[in-house]
Write a protein that holds these residues in place. Structure first.
Motif, PDB file in Angstrom:
ATOM      1  N   GLY A 153       2.153  -3.398  -1.872  1.00 37.14           N
ATOM      2  CA  GLY A 153       2.436  -2.065  -2.388  1.00 37.14           C
ATOM      3  C   GLY A 153       1.549  -1.014  -1.748  1.00 37.14           C
ATOM      4  O   GLY A 153       2.015   0.079  -1.393  1.00 37.14           O
ATOM      5  N   LEU A 154       0.272  -1.349  -1.568  1.00 38.14           N
ATOM      6  CA  LEU A 154      -0.648  -0.427  -0.907  1.00 38.14           C
ATOM      7  C   LEU A 154      -0.276  -0.269   0.560  1.00 38.14           C
ATOM      8  O   LEU A 154      -0.357   0.834   1.119  1.00 38.14           O
ATOM      9  CB  LEU A 154      -2.083  -0.925  -1.051  1.00 38.14           C
ATOM     10  CG  LEU A 154      -3.182  -0.038  -0.469  1.00 38.14           C
ATOM     11  CD1 LEU A 154      -3.150   1.367  -1.071  1.00 38.14           C
ATOM     12  CD2 LEU A 154      -4.558  -0.681  -0.681  1.00 38.14           C
ATOM     13  N   ASP A 155       0.151  -1.368   1.198  1.00 37.85           N
ATOM     14  CA  ASP A 155       0.624  -1.274   2.590  1.00 37.85           C
ATOM     15  C   ASP A 155       1.748  -0.245   2.697  1.00 37.85           C
ATOM     16  O   ASP A 155       1.756   0.593   3.609  1.00 37.85           O
ATOM     17  CB  ASP A 155       1.153  -2.631   3.071  1.00 37.85           C
ATOM     18  CG  ASP A 155       0.053  -3.598   3.468  1.00 37.85           C
ATOM     19  OD1 ASP A 155      -1.122  -3.186   3.500  1.00 37.85           O
ATOM     20  OD2 ASP A 155       0.383  -4.768   3.742  1.00 37.85           O
ATOM     21  N   PHE A 156       2.721  -0.315   1.788  1.00 40.79           N
ATOM     22  CA  PHE A 156       3.855   0.600   1.821  1.00 40.79           C
ATOM     23  C   PHE A 156       3.383   2.044   1.642  1.00 40.79           C
ATOM     24  O   PHE A 156       3.813   2.951   2.365  1.00 40.79           O
ATOM     25  CB  PHE A 156       4.860   0.246   0.729  1.00 40.79           C
ATOM     26  CG  PHE A 156       5.703  -0.963   1.028  1.00 40.79           C
ATOM     27  CD1 PHE A 156       5.411  -1.809   2.084  1.00 40.79           C
ATOM     28  CD2 PHE A 156       6.818  -1.255   0.243  1.00 40.79           C
ATOM     29  CE1 PHE A 156       6.197  -2.923   2.357  1.00 40.79           C
ATOM     30  CE2 PHE A 156       7.614  -2.368   0.511  1.00 40.79           C
ATOM     31  CZ  PHE A 156       7.300  -3.203   1.560  1.00 40.79           C
ATOM     32  N   LEU A 157       2.493   2.253   0.687  1.00 40.02           N
ATOM     33  CA  LEU A 157       2.012   3.601   0.412  1.00 40.02           C
ATOM     34  C   LEU A 157       1.270   4.191   1.609  1.00 40.02           C
ATOM     35  O   LEU A 157       1.505   5.340   2.011  1.00 40.02           O
ATOM     36  CB  LEU A 157       1.094   3.579  -0.815  1.00 40.02           C
ATOM     37  CG  LEU A 157       0.472   4.909  -1.225  1.00 40.02           C
ATOM     38  CD1 LEU A 157       1.542   5.909  -1.633  1.00 40.02           C
ATOM     39  CD2 LEU A 157      -0.525   4.694  -2.375  1.00 40.02           C
ATOM     40  N   LEU A 158       0.383   3.397   2.227  1.00 35.38           N
ATOM     41  CA  LEU A 158      -0.411   3.895   3.354  1.00 35.38           C
ATOM     42  C   LEU A 158       0.454   4.099   4.595  1.00 35.38           C
ATOM     43  O   LEU A 158       0.254   5.058   5.351  1.00 35.38           O
ATOM     44  CB  LEU A 158      -1.558   2.928   3.664  1.00 35.38           C
ATOM     45  CG  LEU A 158      -2.596   2.748   2.557  1.00 35.38           C
ATOM     46  CD1 LEU A 158      -3.694   1.786   3.004  1.00 35.38           C
ATOM     47  CD2 LEU A 158      -3.214   4.088   2.160  1.00 35.38           C
TER      48      LEU A 158
ATOM     49  N   LEU B  87       3.224   7.809   8.383  1.00 32.95           N
ATOM     50  CA  LEU B  87       4.468   8.290   8.986  1.00 32.95           C
ATOM     51  C   LEU B  87       4.733   9.749   8.622  1.00 32.95           C
ATOM     52  O   LEU B  87       5.257  10.521   9.443  1.00 32.95           O
ATOM     53  CB  LEU B  87       5.643   7.426   8.537  1.00 32.95           C
ATOM     54  CG  LEU B  87       5.677   5.987   9.077  1.00 32.95           C
ATOM     55  CD1 LEU B  87       6.758   5.182   8.359  1.00 32.95           C
ATOM     56  CD2 LEU B  87       5.908   5.971  10.580  1.00 32.95           C
ATOM     57  N   GLU B  88       4.387  10.132   7.404  1.00 33.62           N
ATOM     58  CA  GLU B  88       4.634  11.502   6.956  1.00 33.62           C
ATOM     59  C   GLU B  88       3.812  12.525   7.727  1.00 33.62           C
ATOM     60  O   GLU B  88       4.186  13.700   7.777  1.00 33.62           O
ATOM     61  CB  GLU B  88       4.347  11.621   5.461  1.00 33.62           C
ATOM     62  CG  GLU B  88       5.440  11.028   4.583  1.00 33.62           C
ATOM     63  CD  GLU B  88       5.113  11.107   3.110  1.00 33.62           C
ATOM     64  OE1 GLU B  88       3.921  11.309   2.771  1.00 33.62           O
ATOM     65  OE2 GLU B  88       6.046  10.973   2.289  1.00 33.62           O
TER      66      GLU B  88
ATOM     67  N   ALA C 138      11.946  11.052   2.692  1.00 33.63           N
ATOM     68  CA  ALA C 138      11.120  10.053   3.352  1.00 33.63           C
ATOM     69  C   ALA C 138      11.239  10.187   4.867  1.00 33.63           C
ATOM     70  O   ALA C 138      12.320  10.466   5.399  1.00 33.63           O
ATOM     71  CB  ALA C 138      11.541   8.658   2.923  1.00 33.63           C
ATOM     72  N   PRO C 139      10.140   9.986   5.601  1.00 34.13           N
ATOM     73  CA  PRO C 139      10.199  10.077   7.062  1.00 34.13           C
ATOM     74  C   PRO C 139      10.934   8.878   7.661  1.00 34.13           C
ATOM     75  O   PRO C 139      11.086   7.836   7.012  1.00 34.13           O
ATOM     76  CB  PRO C 139       8.722  10.064   7.462  1.00 34.13           C
ATOM     77  CG  PRO C 139       8.040   9.311   6.366  1.00 34.13           C
ATOM     78  CD  PRO C 139       8.787   9.677   5.120  1.00 34.13           C
ATOM     79  N   SER C 140      11.361   9.021   8.890  1.00 33.93           N
ATOM     80  CA  SER C 140      12.034   7.937   9.601  1.00 33.93           C
ATOM     81  C   SER C 140      11.035   6.816   9.905  1.00 33.93           C
ATOM     82  O   SER C 140       9.863   7.053  10.149  1.00 33.93           O
ATOM     83  CB  SER C 140      12.630   8.461  10.901  1.00 33.93           C
ATOM     84  OG  SER C 140      13.061   7.395  11.727  1.00 33.93           O
ATOM     85  N   ILE C 141      11.545   5.573   9.886  1.00 34.31           N
ATOM     86  CA  ILE C 141      10.693   4.444  10.266  1.00 34.31           C
ATOM     87  C   ILE C 141      11.054   3.933  11.661  1.00 34.31           C
ATOM     88  O   ILE C 141      10.665   2.832  12.046  1.00 34.31           O
ATOM     89  CB  ILE C 141      10.785   3.306   9.238  1.00 34.31           C
ATOM     90  CG1 ILE C 141      12.160   2.631   9.287  1.00 34.31           C
ATOM     91  CG2 ILE C 141      10.466   3.804   7.834  1.00 34.31           C
ATOM     92  CD1 ILE C 141      12.201   1.313   8.533  1.00 34.31           C
TER      93      ILE C 141
END
Length: 293
Positions: free
Chosen positions: A189-194, A199-200, A229-232
């Protein structure tokens, strides 16, 4: 990372007379770029202009200058069969016996260049994070190892900046433009947030997240639920996946470091003056291996 300016200052202080060798002009293919410099004493050496016969000739000329008392010399060297290299280019070299002011100028110039090094944030000090720090410490970057856990940071032995951060998103948000971010914490979850935070920014040179193809899909789906959300598209996940399936931390780190450095140097590698901002090669000439370009 190794503070190269400090290492150069130490080298210049403990050695006797020094010749500064600099590439002043490069035409065509060459093992190093214009602006690269090397420092030669009677038995010592700091830095490299590319190895091989070019470097050998420059060292010989520099040491002959030390023996004869010559203060400066110019060299014009074709990098072809004449000297046993096959680059095909041509370089001009300036060799100058250094005075105190010249030494101070070289140290100051190197210190100024070090302040412009790109920042690499390793977000997570677990096994792979520490392996990344171990490799980044030898490269021309400013590496920052960040973790919420003080006990994991304490296990780090690399010569990099470390931060125990309760809110690591702030470290990402306050990073300089053009930074690289490698996310590999102990919590998905922290990985996703960071990763989202990196990316933002929109100005990161590299954003990578440890994981798998499945984790990338889960992150993509999670991002779809975020507003604006920004592009990945440019996210590297899993990191280092293009080189090997080996899961050992040091191997993952090696391929991830290659990815990061490829991005950080892609725009400037062909044209930027190199100076000597890198982990220096210091030693005696006869201990070195020639490298043919």
């Amino acid at each position: 990372m190794v503070v190269v300016a400090d290492k150069l200052a130490e080298f210049l202080e403990v050695n006797g007379p020094v010749i500064r060798v600099a590439l002043t002009r490069v035409q065509g293919s060459s093992p190093r770029n214009e602006g690269t410099e090397m420092f030669v004493t009677e038995r010592g050496l700091f830095g490299t202009i590319g190895g091989g016969q070019l470097e050998y000739l420059a060292i010989e000329q520099a040491r002959e200058m030390l023996r004869s008392g010559v203060l400066n010399k110019e060299m014009d060297v074709p990098l072809g069969p004449e000297i046993g290299q096959c680059c095909g280019g041509r370089v001009e070299l300036s060799l100058i016996r250094m005075r105190g002011s010249g030494k101070r100028d070289s140290i100051a110039r190197m210190a100024a260049q070090e302040k412009t090094l790109p920042h690499v944030y390793v977000m997570g000090a677990g096994h792979v994070g520490r392996a990344l720090a171990n490799q980044f410490q030898h490269l021309p970057v400013h590496c920052i190892l960040v973790d919420t856990r003080a006990d994991e940071i304490a296990l780090n032995s690399a010569d990099v900046e470390t931060r125990v951060s309760a809110i690591p998103e702030i470290d990402i948000m306050s990073a300089p433009a053009g930074s690289a971010f490698v996310v590999l914490t102990h919590d998905h979850g922290l990985d996703f947030l960071l990763t989202q935070c990196a990316l933002e920014r929109g100005d990161a040179t590299y954003v990578g997240m440890i994981g798998s193809a499945t984790k990338r899909v889960k992150f993509r789906n999670w991002m779809r639920d975020q507003s604006e959300a920004p592009s990945i598209e440019h996210l590297n996940c899993p990191i280092g996946a293009s080189g090997s399936r080996d899961k050992r931390p040091s191997i993952i780190a090696a391929f991830a470091v290659a990815e990061v450095m490829a991005e950080l140097t892609s725009e400037t590698a062909a044209t930027a003056p190199e100076g000597a901002i890198e982990a220096p090669e210091v030693g005696n000439h006869h201990d070195r291996e020639g490298r043919l370009a």
